[in-house]
Every structure is written in C-alpha cells, then in structure tokens.
Design a protein around this motif. Structure first.
Motif, PDB file in Angstrom:
ATOM      1  N   LEU A 174       0.824  -1.202   0.000  1.00  0.00           N
ATOM      2  CA  LEU A 174       0.000   0.000   0.000  1.00  0.00           C
ATOM      3  C   LEU A 174       0.861   1.257   0.000  1.00  0.00           C
ATOM      4  CD1 LEU A 174      -2.805   1.327   0.223  1.00  0.00           C
ATOM      5  CD2 LEU A 174      -2.600   1.113   2.706  1.00  0.00           C
ATOM      6  N   ILE A 175       1.867   1.286   0.859  1.00  0.00           N
ATOM      7  CA  ILE A 175       2.755   2.452   0.925  1.00  0.00           C
ATOM      8  C   ILE A 175       3.493   2.627  -0.396  1.00  0.00           C
ATOM      9  CG2 ILE A 175       4.863   3.320   2.011  1.00  0.00           C
ATOM     10  CD1 ILE A 175       3.837   2.233   4.653  1.00  0.00           C
ATOM     11  N   SER A 176       3.913   1.515  -0.999  1.00  0.00           N
ATOM     12  CA  SER A 176       4.596   1.596  -2.295  1.00  0.00           C
ATOM     13  C   SER A 176       3.671   2.163  -3.370  1.00  0.00           C
ATOM     14  CB  SER A 176       5.081   0.200  -2.698  1.00  0.00           C
ATOM     15  OG  SER A 176       5.633   0.212  -3.991  1.00  0.00           O
ATOM     16  N   LEU A 177       2.422   1.708  -3.396  1.00  0.00           N
ATOM     17  CA  LEU A 177       1.466   2.212  -4.390  1.00  0.00           C
ATOM     18  C   LEU A 177       1.202   3.702  -4.199  1.00  0.00           C
ATOM     19  CD1 LEU A 177      -1.170  -0.672  -4.528  1.00  0.00           C
ATOM     20  CD2 LEU A 177       0.333   0.063  -6.375  1.00  0.00           C
ATOM     21  N   ILE A 178       1.019   4.115  -2.959  1.00  0.00           N
ATOM     22  CA  ILE A 178       0.729   5.529  -2.683  1.00  0.00           C
ATOM     23  C   ILE A 178       1.923   6.401  -3.060  1.00  0.00           C
ATOM     24  CG2 ILE A 178       0.303   7.198  -0.844  1.00  0.00           C
ATOM     25  CD1 ILE A 178      -1.412   5.089   0.534  1.00  0.00           C
ATOM     26  N   ALA A 179       3.122   5.972  -2.669  1.00  0.00           N
ATOM     27  CA  ALA A 179       4.315   6.773  -2.976  1.00  0.00           C
ATOM     28  C   ALA A 179       4.526   6.871  -4.489  1.00  0.00           C
ATOM     29  CB  ALA A 179       5.538   6.155  -2.305  1.00  0.00           C
ATOM     30  N   SER A 180       4.357   5.751  -5.199  1.00  0.00           N
ATOM     31  CA  SER A 180       4.517   5.781  -6.656  1.00  0.00           C
ATOM     32  C   SER A 180       3.469   6.682  -7.296  1.00  0.00           C
ATOM     33  CB  SER A 180       4.409   4.363  -7.216  1.00  0.00           C
ATOM     34  OG  SER A 180       5.440   3.531  -6.723  1.00  0.00           O
ATOM     35  N   ALA A 457      13.310   3.423  -7.122  1.00  0.00           N
ATOM     36  CA  ALA A 457      13.804   3.473  -5.742  1.00  0.00           C
ATOM     37  C   ALA A 457      12.729   3.007  -4.767  1.00  0.00           C
ATOM     38  CB  ALA A 457      14.256   4.891  -5.406  1.00  0.00           C
ATOM     39  N   ILE A 458      11.493   3.395  -5.024  1.00  0.00           N
ATOM     40  CA  ILE A 458      10.375   2.939  -4.178  1.00  0.00           C
ATOM     41  C   ILE A 458      10.209   1.431  -4.294  1.00  0.00           C
ATOM     42  CG2 ILE A 458       7.877   3.087  -3.839  1.00  0.00           C
ATOM     43  CD1 ILE A 458       8.062   5.978  -4.917  1.00  0.00           C
ATOM     44  N   GLU A 459      10.317   0.913  -5.518  1.00  0.00           N
ATOM     45  CA  GLU A 459      10.203  -0.526  -5.735  1.00  0.00           C
ATOM     46  C   GLU A 459      11.336  -1.277  -5.039  1.00  0.00           C
ATOM     47  OE1 GLU A 459       9.051  -4.276  -6.969  1.00  0.00           O
ATOM     48  OE2 GLU A 459       7.963  -2.389  -6.735  1.00  0.00           O
TER      49      GLU A 459
END
Length: 469
Positions: A174-180, A457-459
């Motif tokens: 979820l955090i990865s999706l939001i940040a991306s 970087a997020i991934e």
C-alpha cells in the motif's frame, strides 16, 4: 490386582506420550547468493530497516499514507483477520482442559396399561406413569498421547503470526502504491508546466510568423504549420489534467477517503533519492519480507496439519465422568444424599477401517507440506529477482537521465539560437518549429525518466521488505 493394572496403564501412557509420530520439516535452505546482481555489498543492513517516514520525507505524502493506514479497507480487513486469529489462539490454549457440561432434564413416561412396563408400574408403584428428574455435570477429556492438541495449538499460533505478516505485506504494498502514485502526480505537474511553457513559446512564434506573413515574407503554409505545432502543446494540457485528476482519485481511494484534489507543493527536481541505496545482503530478505515470513509460517502450519492427520490414525484415550442428583419424584429431587449419583469411564478407541480416509488425509497433508516447501523457495527466488530488477532500473535510469539532461540542455540552446536566427532572417520557420517540437518531447521525456527513477527506488525499498515498520 487393581493397583497393578492401574500402574501398568499409567506407565503405558507415559511411554506413549513420549512418542513422536510426525517429524517436522524445517524451512529449507533457499540457496541465496552472497550479494544481489550488480552489487557487491556484504553489510546486512539496508534501506529495508529504515522506517517509512524516514524514507519518505515529503509531509504531504506522509499525510496520505497516515490516512491510508487508518482508513484503507484492505488494511481494515487484515486487522479483523488478526483479531479472528487471536480468538482462535485463545481457544486453542484450552485444548488440554476437559470439556464440562451442565444438564438439567425432566421427563414423564406413561406406558400402555397392557404392556409389561405398564403392569409393572401399576403393581410396584401404584400409578400408571413414571417421572424422572435429573441435574448433572458431565466431564470429558482426551489424553494428548500423540501430540494432536499440541499441534493444534502450534497451528493456531502460526496462523495468528501469519495474519500479522499478511497485514504487514498489505501495508508494504500500500505504501509503495501511494508513494509511486504521489510522485507520478508530481511528474504530471512538471509535464503540464512544460506544456504550458511550450504553448506560450508557440504563441510567440505564431505571432512573429503572422507579422512576416503580413509583410509578404512567408505564405499561409508557415502560419498553418506553426499553429499546428502550437496545438500539440495545447492538446497536451487537457490530457495531462485528465491524468492528474485520475491519479488524485486513485490516491484518495487508497487513503480511504472520497476522491478530491490533493494539495501539494513538491517539484519533481526537488525529489530527493539517495544516489546509493543500500540493499544489504540477500539473506536479510528472510527477516525483512513479510510475504516470505508468511510462507515460512505456512510450513509450520503444514507441519502441524501433518501431525494432526497422523495422530488421528492412532489410538485415542478418552475419560468421561458425570455426577449429580436424580429422582423419580420432584419432591425427592434435592433429597441428599439419596438422590446423588456418579459415574466414571475410560476408553481407548483405535480406528480400524474407515475406507482409507485417515491414511489419505495423512498423505494429502504430507503433499501439502511439500508444496509449501516449493512455494517457500519460489517466494525467496522471486524476491531476489525483484530486488535485482529494481537495482538495475535505478542504475540504468540514472544513466538515461544524465543523457536526457544533456540532450534537453542542447535542445534549449538550439531553440534559443533558432529563434534568434529566425528573427534575423537567417533561419526559416521550419527550423524553429522543429526545435520547439524537439524541446517539448525532450523535456517531457526527462520528467518521465526522473519519475521512473523515483519509482524504481520505491520498488527497491518495497522489494527489500521496507514499509511495514
């Protein structure tokens, strides 16, 4: 004689209780490499150990994530799953205790006057019916000789831990999706600024060409081509605005709120991503990735299921007891001690033939356990691949961004020179239009590459297991 029998029976229970009928399988060695492809790090610490608020420092992004951690529906379901698993663990802890029931019954039976029971009642009791009143407590207990109850407790405990890991995995994704999505929004802001800037540049070019047309220096074709180039930038603006609103809606839904505009001040060039993102060593994935830990716990559950299935094939010792008060008359029901009764019994049941159901269940449990071992190896290998992919993306996107930055710099100089030459009659309008088209595409591509590098970087952070702390 009774003492000898009881002593032998107790000794047999002690011997049987020490038997291990199912050998657990430990988590297999996933044969991890010493380092990820493209890296030579030997330090076990990596960015996965960093708390998400320290990795994502943008306050607007932090606010969106905080809202999602409270209101996101997937996370709410995960929390409820944890609550349900906790209740099952609490119930499983009572497996060694006996079951107890309290029962109160009242019955009346009137047999036929011509039956043997009816004639007997009339002769001995002087009435044609019989009453029965009973109040009793019943206890039943099964000895955990083969570790079935122990395995049930282990299964419940592992399932509880697995629901926690599932919740952590959901939070990480979820955090990865939001940040991306957030940085994609920042990129779209940069692209719409580029389109608007090029639209103003196109307006200026069209105005100059119109002056030349009025002076008889160019034809209608020049105006038409310049206007067409200006409309390319103009068309981009509503398209990007559409993408912005869709991305804002998507972020709002992830945050668990109604779709609305997202106020933000960040610029894409201000996005800070460290040049060196430490990956740590592959072995750290076993501790940092919630999905890998969940599969490892699934192996513990499979071990427990195998033990339970095996125990069902062996003798079961059960002990029952009951006691209370019983009377054939309501008036004598609570007459003590005459109405008291009690009983106790013990038995061993050995399944003999159940159409091979127990054997099949045991074999199926072993197969399921072997499948989990394969899934564990697969999940570890997949995690290593994800980290390697993210790492190579970061490295190559960094190179592409540097090249694109140089290209845009040259194109911006070219458009300045073309404009000066055009105004002085040393370049034609086609050279100006071509320069404008090239700089528009170049700046859009540069913004996209910067966003892709941030997304990589997020991934990398997610694939290493960061985001749940």
């Amino acid at each position: 004689m009774k003492r000898v029998v009881y002593t032998g029976f107790a000794f047999m229970l002690i011997i049987l209780s020490g038997c291990k009928i199912s050998k657990d399988i430990a988590a297999p060695d996933p044969s991890l490499p010493a380092s990820f492809r493209g890296t030579e790090q030997t330090d076990s610490s990596g960015i996965a150990t960093i708390q998400w608020k320290q990795f994502f420092t943008d306050t607007t992004l932090q606010t969106i994530i905080d809202s999602a951690l409270v209101h996101n529906f997937d996370l709410q379901v995960a929390v409820k799953n944890i609550e349900a698993a906790k209740l099952i663990v609490s119930q499983a802890k009572l497996g060694y205790f006996p079951e107890a029931k309290l029962q109160a019954t009242a019955a009346i039976n009137r047999p036929s006057d011509n039956s043997l029971n009816g004639l007997s009642l009339s002769e001995f009791l002087g009435k044609s019916y019989i009453e029965d009143y009973s109040l009793s407590a019943q206890l039943s207990w099964e000895a955990d000789i083969w570790g079935k109850i122990k395995n049930q407790k282990q299964k419940a405990a592992s399932s509880f831990l697995q629901t926690n890991e599932a919740k952590n995995a959901i939070q990480t994704n979820l955090i990865s999706l939001i940040a991306s999505g957030y940085y994609n929004l920042i990129m779209l802001d940069a692209q719409i600024s580029i389109a608007k800037k090029n639209l103003l540049l196109g307006d200026s070019t069209v105005a100059i060409i119109r002056h030349q047309y009025n002076a008889g220096q160019v034809t209608d074709l020049a105006i038409q081509q310049a206007e067409a180039q200006r409309l390319v930038a103009a068309q981009l603006i509503p398209f990007i605005q559409q993408q912005i609103e869709i991305q804002e809606n998507a972020l709002s839904v992830l945050a668990g709120v109604n779709p609305s505009a997202i106020n933000r001040k960040g610029q894409l060039h201000e996005t800070i991503i460290a040049n060196e993102l430490s990956t740590g060593v592959p072995a750290s994935l076993l501790q940092n990735r919630p999905d890998i830990r969940a599969v490892e716990l699934q192996l513990a559950i499979a071990n427990a299921n195998t033990g339970i299935a095996k125990a069902n094939m062996y003798p079961a010792l059960s002990i029952t007891a009951a006691g209370g008060i019983n009377s054939f008359k309501a008036s004598n029901w609570f007459s003590m001690p005459a109405s008291l009764f009690g009983m106790a019994a013990g038995g061993i049941v050995q399944p003999l033939f159940q159409r091979k159901q127990l054997k099949t269940q045991y074999e199926l449990a072993k197969v399921e356990r072997e499948k989990v071992v394969i899934q564990f190896r697969q999940s570890v290998l997949g995690a290593v691949g994800e980290v390697s992919n993210a790492q190579v993306k970061i490295n190559k996107l960094k190179e592409q961004e540097a090249i694109a930055q140089n290209r845009v710099g040259m194109l911006q100089k070219a458009i300045t020179n073309a404009d000066l030459l055009f105004k002085n009659g040393m370049a034609n309008y086609l050279e100006v239009i071509t320069a404008q088209s090239n700089v528009l595409q170049g700046e859009l591509e540069l913004a996209s590459l910067r966003k892709d590098r941030v997304t990589a970087a997020i991934e990398l952070y997610r694939s290493l297991g960061g985001g749940w702390k």
